[in-house]
Each structure stands twice: as structure tokens, then as C-alpha cells.
Design a protein around this motif. Structure first.
Motif, mmCIF file in Angstrom:
data_model
loop_
_atom_site.group_PDB
_atom_site.id
_atom_site.type_symbol
_atom_site.label_atom_id
_atom_site.label_comp_id
_atom_site.label_asym_id
_atom_site.label_seq_id
_atom_site.Cartn_x
_atom_site.Cartn_y
_atom_site.Cartn_z
ATOM 1 N N ARG A 124 0.682 -1.679 0.121
ATOM 2 C CA ARG A 124 0.067 -0.223 0.296
ATOM 3 C C ARG A 124 0.463 0.541 -0.187
ATOM 4 O O ARG A 124 0.476 2.302 -1.084
ATOM 5 N N HIS A 126 -8.699 5.080 4.608
ATOM 6 C CA HIS A 126 -7.025 4.240 5.543
ATOM 7 C C HIS A 126 -7.288 2.915 6.201
ATOM 8 O O HIS A 126 -6.374 1.911 6.071
ATOM 9 N N LEU A 173 -5.640 0.251 4.737
ATOM 10 C CA LEU A 173 -6.148 0.208 3.607
ATOM 11 C C LEU A 173 -6.917 0.125 2.060
ATOM 12 O O LEU A 173 -6.205 -1.148 1.586
ATOM 13 N N VAL A 198 -0.661 1.870 7.402
ATOM 14 C CA VAL A 198 -1.872 1.973 5.533
ATOM 15 C C VAL A 198 -1.726 0.523 5.529
ATOM 16 O O VAL A 198 -2.386 -0.213 4.737
#
Length: 412
Positions: free
Chosen positions: A220, A340, A360, A357
Motif C-alpha cells: 500500500r 485508511h 487501506l 496503512v
């Protein structure tokens, strides 16, 4: 099949490697068995789950073992499935969850199922040895040896003896790129702001993460780079080990609650507006409710929910109660953005740097908004919440969605 899953019919299907982990002797034969399997009861779901683990098909293995856990009818069986689940998480690299399951198995075996205590103790010992916690690992493996000597099972005694003999060889080495970066004698610390399992500060300069969440975060971070979001610098990544440079800045959560709460809310709202403005058709990661509710169900079945952290209005409810509410109250549509997944002041550094993250993905915007509002209100007050919404814009707050996604977060 033994308490840890050895298949006896038709000859052995696995052997132990140098780290005392099971590996298949004949992967093709094992894969054919899995194809032909049609589990219908506790034993067959458990056996197929173990065989899927040996093939490296960890998500499928967890699905089958979760089903076995739902079908258990004795405490002994429950404990053995916890051990099996711990194995799956350990093999896939999630050492923190594995240790938690093994420790629970040991605790319950000591209390009510002494016949499987040696298995629980040995698995916890091996897991700790892999993480270089050698003193406790040695104590546990010696206990396992004493238990097995009393039971008189020569095969199990030999298994424990082999684990003890390889104790000093079990810590999992760092990949060469990471080892070269950190040098021969790095200083490790897990005493830091925002402390969470599986994250350590190295030499005061690097953050090191290992396992499937580290892999997910690296993917990510690479995707988010150059999309208008400030991120920590990736210093190294190899296998399942991620090393990030320390940014030298505190998180917004470290700010004094009386110090410009509106400014904190403004920063949170501004970053989230930029993140949520990224086109969802560019994002390959899925965080929609179908996915996340499935993850929540697994958390509940495997007993991985921290009930001590429940918000006050959910105290006294069980994780199963909350999951039932989430399923019954599920919204009929999702307002999708690039979310997020854990958007709190602790995950934003001064300088508007976004951290952590790994979760995410494309999801309803309220998955982020609800958690941000909860933490801003609790830590910094209504001025911070008002400033957050002013900076974020885009929506008129929906109390029902705020409540729903706050409830969802309780299970993670």
C-alpha cells in the motif's frame, strides 16, 4: 490424527524441517486429498484445515479450522484447534497472533485438559524460540519433556528432544538486506509511543515490522506514493520484513489536549479529504463490508477481540453480540472511497505524515470518519471535531453511519 494434526492413515503426509515446522512429504498427494475432501464434521474440517496449512493455503486453512472451532463439543478439542490456528498464524508469519492463541491453549489446558497440555506447552515453546525468547522457550520445552516422559509416548518424547536440541537455531534470521542495514548488534526497543504488537524501534532510527501486515503495508505504501499523501520512507523490504525510517516527529495523539485542538482536527480533516479524493478505480485493495465483516467474524470465532477496549456503551456485550448487531444493522449501500482503515490521531505525525496503512482499501468513507471523530472527541473535545468536519467537507455527518462504523471497529 494426533492432538496436533498428524495423519496416521495411509502413511505420513509430512515431516519436520530444521525449524521443527511441518512440511508435506508429497505435496501433490496432499493436494489431491484436499480436493477429494468434503468436510462435514469437526474431525474432517480440522484435518482438511491442517492439510491446507501444510500446502501454504493459509486463508483456506483458517476458514476450515474456524468451522471446526464452531463444531467443538469438548474443551480438549477446543484447545487443539487453538493450537492448530496458532500454527497457521505462525507459519504465515503472524507471530503475535500465534503466541496469543498458544498462550490461551496453555492456560486452558492447565485448568481443564491436562491430556493436551504437553502439546500446548511445546508449541508455545517453539514459537517463543523462533522469536528469540529463549529463556521462556527452554522452560516450556523442559516442561513438555517432563510431561511426555510421564506419559511414556516415545514418539512425542523424541519430538520434544529434537525441539530442545535445535533451540539455539530456532530464532528466525533477518533477511540479508535488512541484516546488512542494521549491522551486527542493533538495539531493539518496543517501548515507544503508539506501541503495538509486531513493531519495534531499532537503534532509534528505524521502525521494523514483520509478517503479513508488513507485506500489506509495503504494497500500500508503494501504491500510495506520488498520490499526494506524505508517507514514511521505506528503507528496506525483503521477504516479510519492512523497515521504515523514523520521521523524527511525534504523532498528533501525543499533543497536549489543551494545545490548539482545532488545529489537530484541521490537520486530520485535510489529510483525510486528500486520501478520500483518490479515485477508487485506481485502488486494487478491497475494504468493503463483505470483506471486513468476514474478517470480523474470524476475530470473533477465534477469540481475538479485545473486549477490555470496548467503548463504555458496549461494555457487557460479547463480541458475538456486536457481530450480530453489525449484520442486522448493515447499511444498504456504501459510499466508497480509498479509506485508511485505522484513521486515528496516533497514525498521523506532525508534518502530516500518514502511518500504518496496512488496512487501506476501497471502503465506506465512514470507516475512517467514525474513528477519527471518536478519538478527536475523546482526546481533544468538540472543537477538534468541528474543525475536522470543516476541513474534511464533503458530507453532512450521518449519526447512524458514525455509530455503525464505530461499532465495527470494536472487533479489530
Amino acid at each position: 490424527m494426533s492432538a496436533t494434526g498428524q495423519v496416521d492413515q495411509g502413511g505420513p503426509l509430512y515431516r519436520f524441517d530444521e525449524r521443527r515446522r511441518m512440511i508435506p512429504l508429497d505435496p501433490e498427494r496432499l493436494a489431491a486429498r484436499v480436493v477429494d475432501a468434503h468436510p462435514v464434521d469437526f474431525a474432517s474440517f480440522r484435518q482438511t484445515g491442517i492439510e491446507l496449512m501444510l500446502l501454504g493455503r493459509y486463508d483456506e486453512a483458517l476458514d476450515h479450522l474456524d468451522r471446526a472451532l464452531e463444531l467443538v463439543d469438548t474443551e480438549q478439542r477446543r484447545i487443539t484447534v487453538w493450537i492448530n490456528l496458532g500454527d497457521v498464524y505462525r507459519y504465515r508469519g503472524d507471530a503475535v497472533t500465534a503466541e496469543r492463541l498458544y498462550r490461551r491453549a496453555v492456560e486452558h489446558a492447565r485448568a481443564s485438559a491436562s491430556e493436551v497440555l504437553s502439546f500446548a506447552v511445546q508449541h508455545l515453546g517453539k514459537a517463543l524460540a523462533e522469536r528469540n525468547q529463549l529463556r521462556e522457550a527452554h522452560t516450556l520445552l523442559v516442561e513438555a519433556m517432563e510431561l511426555r516422559a510421564a506419559e511414556g509416548d516415545s514418539e512425542e518424547i523424541e519430538s520434544t528432544r529434537a525441539a530442545l536440541d535445535t533451540l539455539g537455531e530456532l530464532p528466525i534470521p533477518l533477511p540479508p538486506t535488512v541484516a546488512s542495514l542494521l549491522g551486527e548488534a542493533p538495539t531493539w526497543s518496543d517501548d515507544h509511543e503508539g506501541m503495538s504488537g509486531g513493531v519495534v524501534l531499532v537503534d532509534g532510527a528505524y521502525w521494523l515490522k514483520r509478517g503479513p501486515k508488513a507485506v500489506a503495508e509495503h504494497e500500500r505504501l508503494n501504491w500510495l506514493r506520488d498520490r499526494g499523501i506524505r508517507l514514511p520512507e521505506v528503507v528496506a523490504f525483503e521477504d516479510d520484513v519492512l523497515v521504515l525510517a523514523d520521521a523524527g516527529a511525534p504523532s498528533l495523539a501525543a499533543r497536549d489536549s489543551s494545545e490548539e485542538p482545532a488545529a489537530i482536527g484541521t490537520v486530520m480533516g485535510s489529510i483525510l479529504r486528500r486520501l478520500h479524493g483518490i479515485p477508487i478505480d485506481e485502488c486494487p485493495f478491497d475494504g468493503r463490508l463483505d470483506v471486513v465483516l468476514g474478517q470480523a467474524r474470524r476475530q470473533v470465532i477465534e477469540g481475538l477481540v479485545y473486549t477490555d477496549d470496548f467503548d463504555d456503551d458496549n461494555k457487557g456485550s460479547s463480541p458475538a453480540d456486536l457481530l450480530a448487531r453489525l449484520l442486522a444493522e448493515r447499511p444498504d449501500h456504501e459510499d466508497l472511497v480509498v479509506a485508511h482503515g485505522d484513521f486515528t490521531p496516533a497514525n498521523v505525525l506532525d508534518g502530516e505524515i500518514l502511518l500504518d496503512v496496512a488496512a487501506l482499501g476501497v471502503a465506506d468513507r465512514y470507516r475512517d470518519v467514525a474513528i477519527a471523530v471518536r478519538d478527536l472527541r475523546e482526546d481533544f473535545g468538540e472543537a477538534a471535531v468541528a474543525a475536522f468536519f470543516a476541513a474534511y467537507g464533503a458530507i453532512e455527518p450521518d449519526p447512524r453511519r458514525l455509530a455503525y462504523y464505530r461499532l465495527l471497529d470494536e472487533l479489530f
